[in-house]
Design a protein around this motif. Structure first.
Motif, PDB file in Angstrom:
ATOM      1  N   ALA A  25      19.986 -67.050  51.425  1.00  0.00           N
ATOM      2  CA  ALA A  25      19.152 -66.440  52.462  1.00  0.00           C
ATOM      3  C   ALA A  25      18.150 -67.421  53.071  1.00  0.00           C
ATOM      4  O   ALA A  25      17.766 -67.274  54.234  1.00  0.00           O
ATOM      5  N   PHE A  26      17.707 -68.391  52.273  1.00  0.00           N
ATOM      6  CA  PHE A  26      16.674 -69.326  52.755  1.00  0.00           C
ATOM      7  C   PHE A  26      17.144 -70.769  52.563  1.00  0.00           C
ATOM      8  O   PHE A  26      16.537 -71.527  51.789  1.00  0.00           O
ATOM      9  N   LEU A  92      11.772 -61.251  50.739  1.00  0.00           N
ATOM     10  CA  LEU A  92      12.717 -60.128  50.734  1.00  0.00           C
ATOM     11  C   LEU A  92      14.017 -60.715  51.241  1.00  0.00           C
ATOM     12  O   LEU A  92      14.057 -61.292  52.334  1.00  0.00           O
ATOM     13  N   ALA A  93      15.073 -60.613  50.461  1.00  0.00           N
ATOM     14  CA  ALA A  93      16.353 -61.187  50.879  1.00  0.00           C
ATOM     15  C   ALA A  93      17.498 -60.348  50.329  1.00  0.00           C
ATOM     16  O   ALA A  93      17.448 -59.865  49.195  1.00  0.00           O
ATOM     17  N   LEU A  94      18.503 -60.197  51.153  1.00  0.00           N
ATOM     18  CA  LEU A  94      19.716 -59.475  50.770  1.00  0.00           C
ATOM     19  C   LEU A  94      20.904 -60.417  50.873  1.00  0.00           C
ATOM     20  O   LEU A  94      20.959 -61.277  51.779  1.00  0.00           O
ATOM     21  N   MET A  98      25.265 -57.216  52.148  1.00  0.00           N
ATOM     22  CA  MET A  98      24.425 -56.029  51.978  1.00  0.00           C
ATOM     23  C   MET A  98      23.535 -55.758  53.189  1.00  0.00           C
ATOM     24  O   MET A  98      22.779 -54.783  53.192  1.00  0.00           O
ATOM     25  N   ARG A  99      23.605 -56.621  54.175  1.00  0.00           N
ATOM     26  CA  ARG A  99      22.655 -56.487  55.294  1.00  0.00           C
ATOM     27  C   ARG A  99      23.097 -55.403  56.280  1.00  0.00           C
ATOM     28  O   ARG A  99      24.281 -55.069  56.351  1.00  0.00           O
ATOM     29  N   GLY A 100      22.148 -54.897  57.026  1.00  0.00           N
ATOM     30  CA  GLY A 100      22.458 -53.927  58.075  1.00  0.00           C
ATOM     31  C   GLY A 100      22.868 -52.562  57.551  1.00  0.00           C
ATOM     32  O   GLY A 100      23.497 -51.777  58.248  1.00  0.00           O
ATOM     33  N   GLN A 101      22.507 -52.263  56.302  1.00  0.00           N
ATOM     34  CA  GLN A 101      22.906 -50.975  55.707  1.00  0.00           C
ATOM     35  C   GLN A 101      21.703 -50.149  55.272  1.00  0.00           C
ATOM     36  O   GLN A 101      21.831 -49.230  54.464  1.00  0.00           O
ATOM     37  N   GLY A 102      20.535 -50.535  55.763  1.00  0.00           N
ATOM     38  CA  GLY A 102      19.348 -49.734  55.459  1.00  0.00           C
ATOM     39  C   GLY A 102      18.726 -50.006  54.101  1.00  0.00           C
ATOM     40  O   GLY A 102      17.942 -49.199  53.616  1.00  0.00           O
ATOM     41  N   ARG A 105      14.255 -51.206  54.309  1.00  0.00           N
ATOM     42  CA  ARG A 105      13.109 -50.303  54.493  1.00  0.00           C
ATOM     43  C   ARG A 105      12.689 -49.599  53.194  1.00  0.00           C
ATOM     44  O   ARG A 105      11.490 -49.561  52.871  1.00  0.00           O
ATOM     45  N   VAL A 126       4.713 -64.240  55.195  1.00  0.00           N
ATOM     46  CA  VAL A 126       5.055 -65.237  56.218  1.00  0.00           C
ATOM     47  C   VAL A 126       6.458 -64.913  56.700  1.00  0.00           C
ATOM     48  O   VAL A 126       7.420 -64.898  55.922  1.00  0.00           O
ATOM     49  N   SER A 131      12.272 -63.384  61.945  1.00  0.00           N
ATOM     50  CA  SER A 131      12.226 -61.998  61.482  1.00  0.00           C
ATOM     51  C   SER A 131      10.992 -61.222  61.967  1.00  0.00           C
ATOM     52  O   SER A 131      10.745 -60.111  61.484  1.00  0.00           O
ATOM     53  N   PRO A 133      10.366 -59.398  64.726  1.00  0.00           N
ATOM     54  CA  PRO A 133      10.638 -58.013  65.164  1.00  0.00           C
ATOM     55  C   PRO A 133      11.032 -57.092  63.999  1.00  0.00           C
ATOM     56  O   PRO A 133      10.665 -55.912  63.985  1.00  0.00           O
ATOM     57  N   PHE A 134      11.772 -57.639  63.047  1.00  0.00           N
ATOM     58  CA  PHE A 134      12.138 -56.858  61.859  1.00  0.00           C
ATOM     59  C   PHE A 134      10.885 -56.385  61.125  1.00  0.00           C
ATOM     60  O   PHE A 134      10.733 -55.199  60.806  1.00  0.00           O
ATOM     61  N   TRP A 135       9.946 -57.292  60.897  1.00  0.00           N
ATOM     62  CA  TRP A 135       8.727 -56.924  60.168  1.00  0.00           C
ATOM     63  C   TRP A 135       7.856 -55.994  60.994  1.00  0.00           C
ATOM     64  O   TRP A 135       7.202 -55.098  60.435  1.00  0.00           O
TER      65      TRP A 135
HETATM   66  C1  LIG Z   1      15.696 -59.561  56.695  1.00  0.00           C
HETATM   67  C2  LIG Z   1      16.704 -58.736  55.917  1.00  0.00           C
HETATM   68  C3  LIG Z   1      16.153 -58.428  54.547  1.00  0.00           C
HETATM   69  C4  LIG Z   1      16.889 -57.413  56.676  1.00  0.00           C
HETATM   70  O1  LIG Z   1      17.847 -56.652  56.022  1.00  0.00           O
HETATM   71  P1  LIG Z   1      18.684 -55.533  56.785  1.00  0.00           P
HETATM   72  O2  LIG Z   1      19.714 -55.025  55.850  1.00  0.00           O
HETATM   73  O3  LIG Z   1      19.115 -56.026  58.099  1.00  0.00           O
HETATM   74  O4  LIG Z   1      17.606 -54.445  57.029  1.00  0.00           O
HETATM   75  P2  LIG Z   1      17.831 -52.892  57.211  1.00  0.00           P
HETATM   76  O5  LIG Z   1      19.242 -52.601  57.602  1.00  0.00           O
HETATM   77  O6  LIG Z   1      17.299 -52.163  56.023  1.00  0.00           O
HETATM   78  O7  LIG Z   1      16.910 -52.651  58.466  1.00  0.00           O
HETATM   79  C5  LIG Z   1      15.580 -52.198  58.340  1.00  0.00           C
HETATM   80  C6  LIG Z   1      15.089 -51.876  59.725  1.00  0.00           C
HETATM   81  O8  LIG Z   1      14.837 -53.100  60.444  1.00  0.00           O
HETATM   82  C7  LIG Z   1      15.558 -53.092  61.663  1.00  0.00           C
HETATM   83  N1  LIG Z   1      15.947 -54.478  61.931  1.00  0.00           N
HETATM   84  C8  LIG Z   1      16.797 -55.241  61.207  1.00  0.00           C
HETATM   85  N2  LIG Z   1      16.859 -56.469  61.756  1.00  0.00           N
HETATM   86  C9  LIG Z   1      16.045 -56.459  62.837  1.00  0.00           C
HETATM   87  C10 LIG Z   1      15.682 -57.398  63.832  1.00  0.00           C
HETATM   88  N3  LIG Z   1      16.165 -58.644  63.816  1.00  0.00           N
HETATM   89  N4  LIG Z   1      14.833 -57.026  64.807  1.00  0.00           N
HETATM   90  C11 LIG Z   1      14.303 -55.785  64.835  1.00  0.00           C
HETATM   91  N5  LIG Z   1      14.603 -54.846  63.927  1.00  0.00           N
HETATM   92  C12 LIG Z   1      15.462 -55.182  62.951  1.00  0.00           C
HETATM   93  C13 LIG Z   1      16.717 -52.169  61.428  1.00  0.00           C
HETATM   94  O9  LIG Z   1      17.202 -51.645  62.647  1.00  0.00           O
HETATM   95  C14 LIG Z   1      16.095 -51.110  60.544  1.00  0.00           C
HETATM   96  O10 LIG Z   1      15.370 -50.175  61.317  1.00  0.00           O
HETATM   97  P3  LIG Z   1      15.468 -48.599  60.972  1.00  0.00           P
HETATM   98  O11 LIG Z   1      15.081 -48.461  59.508  1.00  0.00           O
HETATM   99  O12 LIG Z   1      14.491 -47.994  61.900  1.00  0.00           O
HETATM  100  O13 LIG Z   1      16.895 -48.242  61.213  1.00  0.00           O
HETATM  101  C15 LIG Z   1      18.074 -59.439  55.811  1.00  0.00           C
HETATM  102  O14 LIG Z   1      18.556 -59.719  57.081  1.00  0.00           O
HETATM  103  C16 LIG Z   1      18.012 -60.745  55.021  1.00  0.00           C
HETATM  104  O15 LIG Z   1      18.109 -60.755  53.794  1.00  0.00           O
HETATM  105  N6  LIG Z   1      17.843 -61.883  55.732  1.00  0.00           N
HETATM  106  C17 LIG Z   1      17.741 -63.196  55.074  1.00  0.00           C
HETATM  107  C18 LIG Z   1      16.390 -63.364  54.416  1.00  0.00           C
HETATM  108  C19 LIG Z   1      15.260 -63.182  55.396  1.00  0.00           C
HETATM  109  O16 LIG Z   1      15.296 -63.695  56.509  1.00  0.00           O
HETATM  110  N7  LIG Z   1      14.201 -62.451  54.936  1.00  0.00           N
HETATM  111  C20 LIG Z   1      13.043 -62.174  55.742  1.00  0.00           C
HETATM  112  C21 LIG Z   1      12.340 -63.419  56.104  1.00  0.00           C
HETATM  113  S1  LIG Z   1      10.631 -63.411  55.696  1.00  0.00           S
END
Ligand SMILES: CC(C)(COP(=O)(O)OP(=O)(O)OC[C@H]1O[C@@H](n2cnc3c(N)ncnc32)[C@H](O)[C@@H]1OP(=O)(O)O)[C@@H](O)C(=O)NCCC(=O)NCCS
Length: 167
Positions: A25-26, A92-94, A98-102, A105, A126, A131, A133-135
């Motif tokens: 993941a990193f 946090l890393a998957l 396993m990604r994109g399956q919820g 959160r 950090v 990431s 937008p995800f956070w």
């Molecule tokens: C970051 C990571 C943990 C996200 O896992 P994931 O399985 O995609 O996350 P989820 O499916 O549980 O999504 C959680 C929410 O974030 C949203 N989301 C996921 N990726 C997103 C993105 N790039 N931009 C905006 N929203 C995003 C999803 O739509 C979901 O929203 P919802 O609960 O309202 O449906 C995964 O991609 C990963 O392990 N990446 C490598 C390690 C990493 O980069 N970690 C974070 C860096 S600090």
């Protein structure tokens, strides 16, 4: 048939699996095995794995750390601060499968509940790997930092951002 993946507290024998997920993941932020083992030894209540049977498919590591102070990468912490008002979400890393399956959160919300129950008022992290937008979707916002914070972020790469979620 494999068991469905589930989050559970990390155990000492999960560390190798955690290191393997971290390496995939990193790839640009290598951390030694003993860094993971130390964080678990110091603060097991902030460490979780996504387990599928015996296999580790993801992990979250968090521990108390002062607001605005970023632990240097690939370094032992030594000890945790006495103040526990801010928890730092170190990783946090998957596993890619396993990604994109919820799965992200629920564990972030579980961490927020645990931290709140233990008296914390915020979680900081950090953001790397683009990431932000995800956070933001999980309630974190970038904290406008000063020059010191910017300097501390350097080892995390140009696109890294310090983010905070109030509990
Ligand atoms: C970051 C990571 C943990 C996200 O896992 P994931 O399985 O995609 O996350 P989820 O499916 O549980 O999504 C959680 C929410 O974030 C949203 N989301 C996921 N990726 C997103 C993105 N790039 N931009 C905006 N929203 C995003 C999803 O739509 C979901 O929203 P919802 O609960 O309202 O449906 C995964 O991609 C990963 O392990 N990446 C490598 C390690 C990493 O980069 N970690 C974070 C860096 S600090």
């Amino acid at each position: 048939m494999t068991a469905a993946a589930q989050w559970r507290p990390m155990r000492a024998d999960d560390v190798d699996g955690v290191v393997a997920v971290a390496a995939s993941a990193f790839p640009d932020h290598f951390e030694r095995r003993d860094c993971f083992a130390e964080r678990f030894a110091l603060f097991a209540q902030g460490c979780f794995v996504l387990a599928e049977g015996d296999a580790v498919k993801g992990y979250l590591i968090a521990y108390p750390w002062p607001l605005g102070a970023i632990p240097p990468l690939n370094s032992l912490l030594g000890a945790l601060p006495e103040a526990r008002d801010t928890w730092y979400l170190h990783d946090l890393a998957l596993h890619p499968d396993m990604r994109g399956q919820g799965h992200a959160r629920p564990i972030v919300e579980r961490l927020a509940s645990e931290a709140r129950a233990q008296g914390a008022v915020r979680i900081a992290l950090v953001s790397v790997n683009d990431s932000v937008p995800f956070w933001q979707g999980l309630g974190f916002e970038p904290l406008a930092g000063d020059a010191t914070l910017a300097r501390k972020l350097e080892s995390y790469g140009a696109a890294s951002r310090y983010m905070v979620r109030a509990l």
